[in-house]
Design a protein around this motif. Structure first.
Motif, PDB file in Angstrom:
ATOM      1  N   GLU A 418       0.816  -1.217   0.000  1.00 61.34           N
ATOM      2  CA  GLU A 418       0.000   0.000   0.000  1.00 61.34           C
ATOM      3  C   GLU A 418       0.852   1.270   0.000  1.00 61.34           C
ATOM      4  OE1 GLU A 418      -2.505  -0.314   3.369  1.00 61.34           O
ATOM      5  OE2 GLU A 418      -3.540  -2.127   2.667  1.00 61.34           O
ATOM      6  N   VAL A 419       2.125   1.131  -0.298  1.00 60.59           N
ATOM      7  CA  VAL A 419       3.041   2.283  -0.263  1.00 60.59           C
ATOM      8  C   VAL A 419       3.656   2.467  -1.650  1.00 60.59           C
ATOM      9  CG1 VAL A 419       5.123   3.225   0.818  1.00 60.59           C
ATOM     10  CG2 VAL A 419       3.549   1.845   2.168  1.00 60.59           C
ATOM     11  N   LYS A 420       3.798   3.729  -2.062  1.00 59.69           N
ATOM     12  CA  LYS A 420       4.462   4.025  -3.331  1.00 59.69           C
ATOM     13  C   LYS A 420       5.971   3.814  -3.161  1.00 59.69           C
ATOM     14  CE  LYS A 420       1.078   7.595  -4.531  1.00 59.69           C
ATOM     15  NZ  LYS A 420       0.900   9.046  -4.794  1.00 59.69           N
ATOM     16  N   VAL A 421       6.558   3.057  -4.088  1.00 58.19           N
ATOM     17  CA  VAL A 421       7.995   2.758  -4.034  1.00 58.19           C
ATOM     18  C   VAL A 421       8.651   3.301  -5.302  1.00 58.19           C
ATOM     19  CG1 VAL A 421       9.726   0.929  -3.840  1.00 58.19           C
ATOM     20  CG2 VAL A 421       7.526   0.682  -2.683  1.00 58.19           C
ATOM     21  N   ASP A 422       9.761   3.991  -5.122  1.00 56.41           N
ATOM     22  CA  ASP A 422      10.496   4.540  -6.262  1.00 56.41           C
ATOM     23  C   ASP A 422      11.024   3.403  -7.147  1.00 56.41           C
ATOM     24  OD1 ASP A 422      13.220   5.844  -7.472  1.00 56.41           O
ATOM     25  OD2 ASP A 422      11.671   7.362  -7.116  1.00 56.41           O
ATOM     26  N   LEU A 423      11.077   3.651  -8.447  1.00 58.94           N
ATOM     27  CA  LEU A 423      11.515   2.625  -9.385  1.00 58.94           C
ATOM     28  C   LEU A 423      12.982   2.245  -9.184  1.00 58.94           C
ATOM     29  CD1 LEU A 423       9.767   3.933 -12.643  1.00 58.94           C
ATOM     30  CD2 LEU A 423       9.007   2.089 -11.128  1.00 58.94           C
ATOM     31  N   SER A 424      13.750   3.134  -8.575  1.00 57.17           N
ATOM     32  CA  SER A 424      15.172   2.850  -8.369  1.00 57.17           C
ATOM     33  C   SER A 424      15.431   1.891  -7.207  1.00 57.17           C
ATOM     34  CB  SER A 424      15.931   4.158  -8.120  1.00 57.17           C
ATOM     35  OG  SER A 424      15.445   4.787  -6.933  1.00 57.17           O
ATOM     36  N   VAL A 425      14.401   1.567  -6.425  1.00 57.87           N
ATOM     37  CA  VAL A 425      14.571   0.708  -5.259  1.00 57.87           C
ATOM     38  C   VAL A 425      14.717  -0.747  -5.699  1.00 57.87           C
ATOM     39  CG1 VAL A 425      13.502  -0.126  -3.142  1.00 57.87           C
ATOM     40  CG2 VAL A 425      13.302   2.286  -3.752  1.00 57.87           C
ATOM     41  N   ASP A 426      15.765  -1.419  -5.262  1.00 54.10           N
ATOM     42  CA  ASP A 426      16.011  -2.831  -5.552  1.00 54.10           C
ATOM     43  C   ASP A 426      15.744  -3.640  -4.279  1.00 54.10           C
ATOM     44  OD1 ASP A 426      16.745  -5.260  -6.475  1.00 54.10           O
ATOM     45  OD2 ASP A 426      18.867  -4.793  -6.798  1.00 54.10           O
ATOM     46  N   LEU A 427      14.562  -4.294  -4.243  1.00 58.79           N
ATOM     47  CA  LEU A 427      14.165  -5.026  -3.037  1.00 58.79           C
ATOM     48  C   LEU A 427      15.103  -6.204  -2.754  1.00 58.79           C
ATOM     49  CD1 LEU A 427      10.262  -5.102  -3.340  1.00 58.79           C
ATOM     50  CD2 LEU A 427      11.692  -3.550  -1.997  1.00 58.79           C
ATOM     51  N   ALA A 428      15.657  -6.824  -3.796  1.00 57.32           N
ATOM     52  CA  ALA A 428      16.583  -7.937  -3.583  1.00 57.32           C
ATOM     53  C   ALA A 428      17.844  -7.474  -2.870  1.00 57.32           C
ATOM     54  CB  ALA A 428      16.935  -8.578  -4.924  1.00 57.32           C
ATOM     55  N   ASP A 429      18.318  -6.279  -3.216  1.00 56.54           N
ATOM     56  CA  ASP A 429      19.510  -5.733  -2.565  1.00 56.54           C
ATOM     57  C   ASP A 429      19.225  -5.381  -1.106  1.00 56.54           C
ATOM     58  OD1 ASP A 429      22.249  -4.692  -2.651  1.00 56.54           O
ATOM     59  OD2 ASP A 429      21.283  -2.723  -2.432  1.00 56.54           O
ATOM     60  N   VAL A 478       8.800   5.929  -1.705  1.00 61.21           N
ATOM     61  CA  VAL A 478       9.920   5.590  -0.830  1.00 61.21           C
ATOM     62  C   VAL A 478      11.154   5.330  -1.703  1.00 61.21           C
ATOM     63  CG1 VAL A 478      10.723   4.046   0.983  1.00 61.21           C
ATOM     64  CG2 VAL A 478       8.286   4.548   0.771  1.00 61.21           C
ATOM     65  N   SER A 479      12.245   5.993  -1.382  1.00 63.78           N
ATOM     66  CA  SER A 479      13.466   5.876  -2.183  1.00 63.78           C
ATOM     67  C   SER A 479      14.442   4.892  -1.543  1.00 63.78           C
ATOM     68  CB  SER A 479      14.125   7.250  -2.326  1.00 63.78           C
ATOM     69  OG  SER A 479      14.535   7.739  -1.057  1.00 63.78           O
ATOM     70  N   ALA A 480      15.497   4.559  -2.290  1.00 64.79           N
ATOM     71  CA  ALA A 480      16.530   3.662  -1.777  1.00 64.79           C
ATOM     72  C   ALA A 480      17.267   4.291  -0.598  1.00 64.79           C
ATOM     73  CB  ALA A 480      17.504   3.304  -2.896  1.00 64.79           C
ATOM     74  N   ALA A 481      17.440   5.615  -0.650  1.00 65.39           N
ATOM     75  CA  ALA A 481      18.099   6.310   0.461  1.00 65.39           C
ATOM     76  C   ALA A 481      17.285   6.191   1.739  1.00 65.39           C
ATOM     77  CB  ALA A 481      18.318   7.778   0.093  1.00 65.39           C
TER      78      ALA A 481
END
Length: 512
Positions: A418-429, A478-481
């Motif tokens: 239910e949260v917007k996630v930035d495309l640059s976020v790598d969940l596997a990492d 939500v960004s990777a940072a």
């Protein structure tokens, strides 16, 4: 306890209503039988909506098809009987003769209309070759039609039409037909309403003694119908799911197989670090089985009054047998049933433990019917503190480990639905960085990361300015940072030393 039948339907009630429908049909009460059949079809329809297993659903669909066929036969029989009823207001109104199987009476009657007082009069219609003339006493007994009751008038009107061939009042006949039909409809509606009321109310557990207040306490704090947690809602833990399905779910689905030496386990103990999903697994088991779920903690079964705690334990298991199939889930069981014989142990605590052990041994002897199974599920973070006798009764002991890399990635996806996630976020990492984190720790990381953008936006603002901020400016992806910062803030809650203790205990007492 007062349950409403929303999704859950009692199989015993379906069987009882089917029996009543067939009995009514055998005794000729086809209208009442049809109402019962209709109620059974609706109950099975609601039961099918709550069944997930394909095989079990197909069996119930076959049962529903057979019930519908019986219902159609009852309706066909009722319609056929209607055709054999003599239509006194149709055939006879046309002036056609109807066969009468009544023996000839001494006084066959002829009805004639009297113009002077606008009434029908009763006079003898005799064949002089067969009947002698009327005596004076018989002539005095002749009465006009208007003094008779309304129902008698209708009957005599029909008799007049047979004797004289004249038409009776057709309006009266049709009015009586409408009244009869309306009464039948009202009676049918009453039966259907009473049937619905029976369906809405479910069985209620009544204690044998003066324990009504204790039962109300257990019902209010413990019972959950259909927790609505499924296997798919829990990430990873495939081995634990398989073992729980074999130990708890399959005996419910295949009761004929799990007999004798293959009988279901008395109890299952889930062991593992905190936050690994033990409670979620217990709720998923209750949902998949379709059982009544009793969620128990030590505070629920303790009382300041002497003897009341062990009575609560006894009532809990009595209720579980009454509402069987049931699942009793005892969370943090080490606090309720720690080792007996220690110096700090209180007498009341020892009595509660003894009652719990006795009841757990008793559930197997009273569960000959596979549909009356009571399964005890327990969870603990301190398995080494559990009493030896309880450990023996919890025959299946399953280890719930920390999530692996695949499980951590699946948990991240579930928490960020239910949260917007930035495309640059790598969940596997990110999952790789969260090694050693429990499921609860990963949830905290996701929560913290999703609030980073809001914290930066309101930094240095006054309360009035914060209230005026539109939601669009706060709800940013939500960004990777943000994740990196959240991982630095949230540390894991389980140490390597703790994991070694669990592995050592499972290697010694595990039964998975």
């Amino acid at each position: 306890m007062h349950f409403k039948t929303i999704m859950a339907v009692s199989i015993n009630e379906i069987c009882e209503n089917t029996k009543l429908a067939r009995e009514m049909a055998l005794t000729g009460n086809y209208d009442t039988s049809g109402v019962y059949y209709q109620g059974v079809v609706q109950q099975i329809h609601r039961l099918l909506a709550s069944i997930a297993d394909v095989t079990r659903k197909a069996k119930w669909q076959l049962v529903q098809h057979q019930i519908v066929q019986e219902f159609e036969k009852v309706k066909a029989t009722s319609n056929t009987l209607q055709l054999f009823k003599v239509d006194t207001h149709g055939e006879r109104l046309l002036g056609t003769s109807c066969l009468s199987f009544e023996e000839p009476t001494r006084d066959p009657t002829l009805w004639t209309y009297n113009n002077s007082d606008s009434s029908w009069n009763q006079t003898p219609a005799r064949d002089p070759d067969v009947w002698p003339p009327l005596t004076p006493a018989e002539q005095k007994n002749i009465r006009p039609l208007k003094n008779q009751p309304k129902q008698q008038q209708n009957r005599t009107n029909v008799r007049r039409s047979v004797t004289t061939g004249k038409r009776p009042d057709a309006k009266i006949a049709k009015k009586d037909e409408r009244k009869t039909s309306r009464k039948d409809d009202i009676n049918k509606e009453k039966l259907e309403t009473e049937k619905v009321d029976v369906e809405v109310e479910e069985r209620k557990f009544e204690p044998s003694g003066n324990d009504r207040d204790l039962v109300d306490l257990l019902e209010r704090d413990i019972v959950q119908k259909n927790p609505n947690i499924h296997w798919d809602d829990i990430a990873d833990l495939h081995e634990a799911k398989r073992l729980l399905e074999e130990a708890v779910v399959l005996p419910m689905w295949m009761p004929d197989f799990f007999k004798g030496i293959r009988r279901p386990w008395k109890g299952v103990l889930m062991v593992g670090p905190p936050g690994t999903g033990k409670t979620m697994l217990a709720k998923a088991v209750a949902t998949e089985c379709g059982t009544t779920f009793f969620n128990v903690s030590s505070s629920t079964l303790t009382s300041k009054y002497r003897g009341e705690s062990e009575k609560l334990v006894r009532l809990l298991f009595e209720m579980a047998r009454f509402y069987a199939p049931s699942t009793i889930f005892i969370d943090e069981i080490d606090s309720l049933c720690s080792r007996r014989g220690s110096e700090s142990e209180h007498e009341a605590s020892r009595r509660v433990k003894s009652e719990l052990l006795v009841q757990m041994d008793g559930i197997s002897s009273n569960s000959e019917d596979p549909s009356k199974v009571v399964m005890v599920l327990a969870a603990t973070n301190f398995p080494w503190d559990i009493d030896e006798a309880l450990r023996r009764r919890l025959e299946k002991r399953i280890y719930i480990p920390l999530p692996n890399r695949e499980g951590r990635e699946a948990l991240l996806k579930i928490n960020l639905r239910e949260v917007k996630v930035d495309l640059s976020v790598d969940l596997a990492d990110i999952a790789k960085k969260l090694e050693g984190y429990s499921g609860a720790d990963i949830t905290n990381v996701c929560r913290d990361a999703s609030m980073m953008s809001m914290r930066k936006k309101i930094a240095g603002l006054k309360p009035d300015q914060i209230r005026q901020l539109p939601k669009e400016e706060l709800d940013l992806p939500v960004s990777a940072a943000d994740f990196d910062e959240a991982v630095e803030r949230c540390n894991k809650s389980v140490s390597q030393e703790d994991l070694e203790k669990y592995e050592k205990w499972m290697s010694e007492f595990g039964s998975s």
